[in-house]
Design a protein around this motif. Structure first.
Motif, PDB file in Angstrom:
ATOM      1  N   TYR A 139       1.016  -0.812  -0.458  1.00 20.80           N
ATOM      2  CA  TYR A 139       0.281   0.180   0.165  1.00 20.80           C
ATOM      3  C   TYR A 139       0.584   1.464  -0.403  1.00 20.80           C
ATOM      4  O   TYR A 139       0.684   1.788  -0.830  1.00 20.80           O
ATOM      5  N   LEU A 140       1.942   0.969   0.451  1.00 22.62           N
ATOM      6  CA  LEU A 140       2.932   2.763   0.795  1.00 22.62           C
ATOM      7  C   LEU A 140       3.593   2.414  -0.560  1.00 22.62           C
ATOM      8  O   LEU A 140       3.758   3.699  -0.666  1.00 22.62           O
ATOM      9  N   SER A 141       3.887   1.568  -1.248  1.00 18.17           N
ATOM     10  CA  SER A 141       4.189   1.624  -2.839  1.00 18.17           C
ATOM     11  C   SER A 141       3.912   1.973  -3.575  1.00 18.17           C
ATOM     12  O   SER A 141       3.441   3.457  -4.546  1.00 18.17           O
ATOM     13  N   LEU A 142       2.328   2.852  -3.431  1.00 16.20           N
ATOM     14  CA  LEU A 142       1.597   4.051  -3.835  1.00 16.20           C
ATOM     15  C   LEU A 142       1.947   5.051  -3.893  1.00 16.20           C
ATOM     16  O   LEU A 142       2.170   5.820  -4.801  1.00 16.20           O
ATOM     17  N   ILE A 143       3.138   4.876  -2.487  1.00 18.94           N
ATOM     18  CA  ILE A 143       3.282   6.813  -2.174  1.00 18.94           C
ATOM     19  C   ILE A 143       4.675   6.568  -2.114  1.00 18.94           C
ATOM     20  O   ILE A 143       4.854   7.699  -3.012  1.00 18.94           O
ATOM     21  N   PHE A 144       5.375   6.358  -1.690  1.00 20.34           N
ATOM     22  CA  PHE A 144       6.478   5.783  -1.651  1.00 20.34           C
ATOM     23  C   PHE A 144       7.437   4.900  -3.051  1.00 20.34           C
ATOM     24  O   PHE A 144       6.944   3.153  -2.276  1.00 20.34           O
TER      25      PHE A 144
ATOM     26  N   SER B  98       9.280   0.923  -1.505  1.00 22.14           N
ATOM     27  CA  SER B  98       8.485   0.416  -0.698  1.00 22.14           C
ATOM     28  C   SER B  98       8.073  -1.143  -0.306  1.00 22.14           C
ATOM     29  O   SER B  98       8.068  -1.559   0.461  1.00 22.14           O
ATOM     30  N   HIS B  99       7.594  -1.417  -1.858  1.00 24.95           N
ATOM     31  CA  HIS B  99       6.882  -2.459  -1.817  1.00 24.95           C
ATOM     32  C   HIS B  99       8.359  -3.936  -1.383  1.00 24.95           C
ATOM     33  O   HIS B  99       8.023  -4.674  -1.051  1.00 24.95           O
TER      34      HIS B  99
END
Length: 274
Positions: A105-110, A113-114
């Motif tokens: 989910y964080l990879s959508l922003i950062f 990060s996935h």
């Protein structure tokens, strides 16, 4: 049957499947979970290979999202199937489960990060409960008890090692000097630590005969030091050896496990286990 009783029965059944490995359904659930964790870790590793990612990026991305969504559903089910959700949310496994779900989910922003999804490897610690290795659970309990009992001795030992490294690092700084890479005492202490715990990294090495002699003594001392904490813990373990008769049943209220076989009440909170 009232709605309250139906809800209680449903939650109890869900808790039995998710948190326990004594039933056929519970063991099947946990084995499927392990396979999913291994698959997700493999996907993260394959994605880090540029040539493979260029060719199968869409497949890898979709697969990761599917597994992440499944883990998210599992996380929610774990929360709603117990009486006190915060007990799970702030527990070791609860935090690990959350951290293993967030990266995608964080990879959508950062971006990138996935890759932190590799933290899912920590979830493999559940294998001891899933395979119902009671004797290993007992062995781990004895080891933890031995470590707790010997923590004061180990702390004194580590403090002694630190003092020795400071003294030897200072001596090497005085012998070798800046011209041989020992530019200051902290750097020399760093060299003493890596030399005592391994055989040095090669970034700094003594050049004088006296310095090389001391380095040799430090390496030999390092091998001798390894045996000391092992002896301390082993000594404590001999005092705690006892037959442990536990199962994988987890309390639906406080999530404590390792209950005695046939136990009716939780040893931690006193509530019934069934």
């Amino acid at each position: 049957m009232s709605n309250t009783e139906k809800k209680s029965t449903w939650k109890h059944r869900l808790h039995e499947i998710i948190y326990e490995a004594d039933t056929r359904e519970g063991k099947l659930f946990d084995v499927i979970l392990l396979v999913a964790i291994l698959a997700s870790i493999l996907l993260v590793m394959l994605e880090s290979i540029v040539s493979f990612d260029d060719k199968y990026h869409q497949f890898l991305n979709i697969s990761e999202w599917i597994i992440t969504i499944l883990f998210s559903i599992e996380y929610i089910l774990r929360i709603i199937s117990i009486h006190k959700p915060y007990k799970y949310i702030f527990s070791f496994y609860g935090i690990i489960d959350l951290l293993s779900t967030l990266p995608k989910y964080l990879s959508l922003i950062f971006i990138g990060s996935h890759h932190l999804a590799a933290l899912r490897a920590l979830r493999l610690l559940r294998v001891f409960r899933i395979l119902k290795l009671a004797r290993y659970i007992g062995a781990s309990d004895r080891l933890l008890l031995a470590l707790r009992s010997s923590r004061a001795k180990i702390a004194v030992f580590l403090f002694f090692v630190i003092i020795v490294c400071i003294i030897l690092g200072t001596v090497m700084y005085m012998i070798e000097g800046e011209e041989n890479g020992f530019t200051n005492i902290p750097v020399s202490v760093y060299w003493a630590i890596v030399t005592m715990t391994t055989v040095g990294y090669g970034d700094i090495a003594p050049h004088t005969p006296l310095g090389q002699l001391i380095a040799s003594l430090i390496m030999i001392l390092g091998y001798a030091i390894i045996a000391i904490p092992t002896g301390i813990v082993s000594s404590e373990m001999t005092k705690t050896i006892k037959e442990v008769d536990t199962n994988t049943q987890a309390c639906p209220t406080c999530l404590k496990d390792n209950h005695k076989k046939g136990a009716i009440f939780c040893y931690n909170c006193g509530n019934t286990l069934n």
